[in-house]
Design a protein around this motif. Sequence first.
Motif, short mmCIF file in Angstrom:
data_model
loop_
_atom_site.label_atom_id
_atom_site.label_comp_id
_atom_site.label_asym_id
_atom_site.label_seq_id
_atom_site.Cartn_x
_atom_site.Cartn_y
_atom_site.Cartn_z
N UNK A 124 0.88 -1.17 0.00
CA UNK A 124 0.00 0.00 0.00
C UNK A 124 0.92 1.22 0.00
N UNK A 125 0.65 2.18 -0.87
CA UNK A 125 1.49 3.38 -0.89
C UNK A 125 1.33 4.14 0.43
N UNK A 126 2.44 4.69 0.91
CA UNK A 126 2.44 5.39 2.20
C UNK A 126 1.32 6.43 2.24
N UNK A 127 1.12 7.14 1.13
CA UNK A 127 0.13 8.24 1.12
C UNK A 127 -1.30 7.75 1.33
N UNK A 128 -1.57 6.47 1.00
CA UNK A 128 -2.93 5.93 1.16
C UNK A 128 -3.08 5.07 2.39
N UNK A 129 -1.98 4.86 3.11
CA UNK A 129 -1.98 3.82 4.13
C UNK A 129 -2.95 4.13 5.28
N UNK A 130 -2.86 5.33 5.82
CA UNK A 130 -3.65 5.64 7.02
C UNK A 130 -5.14 5.79 6.72
N UNK A 131 -5.47 6.02 5.45
CA UNK A 131 -6.89 6.16 5.10
C UNK A 131 -7.49 4.84 4.59
N UNK A 132 -6.67 3.78 4.60
CA UNK A 132 -7.19 2.46 4.23
C UNK A 132 -7.87 1.88 5.47
N UNK A 133 -9.19 1.57 5.39
CA UNK A 133 -9.91 1.16 6.60
C UNK A 133 -9.37 -0.13 7.22
N UNK A 134 -9.11 -1.14 6.36
CA UNK A 134 -8.58 -2.40 6.89
C UNK A 134 -7.76 -3.07 5.81
N UNK A 135 -6.86 -3.95 6.23
CA UNK A 135 -5.95 -4.59 5.28
C UNK A 135 -6.00 -6.10 5.48
N UNK A 136 -6.15 -6.81 4.36
CA UNK A 136 -6.11 -8.27 4.39
C UNK A 136 -4.63 -8.67 4.46
N UNK A 137 -4.20 -9.17 5.61
CA UNK A 137 -2.78 -9.49 5.80
C UNK A 137 -2.60 -10.99 5.99
N UNK A 138 -1.31 -11.40 5.99
CA UNK A 138 -0.98 -12.82 6.14
C UNK A 138 -0.02 -13.00 7.31
N UNK A 139 -0.20 -14.10 8.05
CA UNK A 139 0.79 -14.46 9.07
C UNK A 139 1.94 -15.18 8.36
N UNK A 140 3.00 -15.46 9.12
CA UNK A 140 4.14 -16.18 8.52
C UNK A 140 3.75 -17.59 8.09
N UNK A 141 2.67 -18.11 8.65
CA UNK A 141 2.18 -19.44 8.22
C UNK A 141 1.26 -19.35 7.01
N UNK A 142 0.98 -18.10 6.57
CA UNK A 142 0.10 -17.94 5.41
C UNK A 142 -1.37 -17.80 5.76
N UNK A 143 -1.70 -17.78 7.08
CA UNK A 143 -3.10 -17.58 7.46
C UNK A 143 -3.50 -16.13 7.19
N UNK A 144 -4.77 -15.94 6.80
CA UNK A 144 -5.24 -14.58 6.51
C UNK A 144 -5.85 -13.95 7.76
N UNK A 145 -5.51 -12.69 7.98
CA UNK A 145 -6.10 -11.95 9.10
C UNK A 145 -6.37 -10.52 8.65
N UNK A 146 -7.30 -9.87 9.31
CA UNK A 146 -7.54 -8.44 9.03
C UNK A 146 -6.72 -7.63 10.01
N UNK A 147 -5.99 -6.63 9.52
CA UNK A 147 -5.35 -5.70 10.44
C UNK A 147 -5.77 -4.27 10.08
N UNK A 148 -5.60 -3.38 11.02
CA UNK A 148 -6.03 -2.00 10.83
C UNK A 148 -4.80 -1.10 10.87
N UNK A 149 -4.60 -0.28 9.83
CA UNK A 149 -3.39 0.55 9.76
C UNK A 149 -3.21 1.43 10.99
N UNK A 150 -1.98 1.54 11.45
CA UNK A 150 -1.64 2.40 12.58
C UNK A 150 -0.43 3.25 12.22
N UNK A 151 -0.33 4.40 12.88
CA UNK A 151 0.81 5.28 12.60
C UNK A 151 2.14 4.62 12.92
N UNK A 152 2.15 3.74 13.91
CA UNK A 152 3.42 3.12 14.31
C UNK A 152 3.99 2.23 13.18
#
Length: 425
Positions: free
Chosen positions: A276-304
């Motif tokens: 995700x481009x930095x400029x759009x990151x904080x306004x993206x409501x949620x992100x479909x992410x993967x764990x190191x095992x390949x499991x899918x999880x939803x995460x929410x962008x944070x400034x950190x």
Amino acid sequence: MSRSVELLKKRYLKNIKEEPDLFIGIELEYPIVNLEGEATDIEVVKDLFRYLPSVLGFTIEKVDDFGNPIQLLDPVSQDTILFEVAYTTIEFAFGKAESIQEVEERFRAYMDTIQKKLGESNHAIVGSGIHPYWEENENQPVASARYQMLMAYLSLSKKVTESDLHQFPEYGAFICGSQVQLDVSKSNFLRVINAFTQIEAAKAYLFANSEFSGADWDTKISRDIFWEESMHGIYPENVGVNARLFKDEEDFFDYLDHSAIFTAERDGQTYYFYPVQARNYLTTPEIQAFTLNGDEVLIYPQEKDFQTHRSYQYQDLTTRGTVEFRSVCTQPLDRTFASAAFHLGLLVNLDQLETYLQKAPFFTTAGRDYKFLRRQFSKKQLTNEEETAVLEFSKDLLILAEEGLEKRDKQEMIYLQPLKEELGL
């Protein structure tokens, strides 16, 4: 100013000094090869990392998931010896030094010990930008979260249909580079980035050392294709030669704002996701992410998450108040420090370099599309006209680099000798 730019500025400007002393930071990556032409024996290499602390006086700084040492630190010099992505690549990251000779002296001591130990098992470090036996190796990441995440992220390219990404997402395990970091100031960091962006064609010509046997690519620097046509290059601003010279700080951070965020940590877990481009990151409501095992999880962008932002431009502003020059392949062992000397000399001679680049004859015929020039002049065969033009350009730059080193008066000109001989200077 957008919040994303604010966070990027905070991250990258906080350690830049007004008038820093000029220190040199050198990082060298090398393939460890099996001299019988077979796969590198991972056990031989792990054994090396268990052996080194006792003979070199290094402490074990990091271990992998199975307790094997993967990063060693010398508490005095702050030199680090570590695995770079895979167990088949060793990296020397030297503590900051005042002269190249200091680094060379320590490097030679480490190499003597390491080559002797590896030689007992018919292995050795070689000076190549690509592992000669990459095809024989397993090309698996070191068993630690950061490298596992990186390889898993790069493997997302297999799921990106409709794209012209290459078919070697495991490339991080077998490409090797020679990086140098030099201190810059608030007033010159942009000048440095802009000047060095303009000389990538000459650097391609002088330092190419990663031809790839696995694909029909017309280049002596496969590293460029591996980086730019992988997940790292989904957004062109994220990697490689800058597409333009920057007018001012705002322009530079606008460009950086187009680079990618692709990883985040939550509660000690590392996640990765489509960039995700930095400029759009904080306004993206949620992100479909993967764990190191390949499991899918939803995460929410944070400034950190901006605290782990990292782009891969070839002139890279770091969080340490330095510019890191990242476009050079690992060099043959007899010219290990030629690239560091070249960059250092030109940085010291920045005024003259800028004056020269304004009117360099090379650009009148070749044009000023710097990304294109880098790719063009790393081709396996150049036309006679191209060869002549880039040879003269490289000679002029080498002379400027030598002048810069002479100004420093630390006898570092000797490191340019192999390049000078090659160009007939």
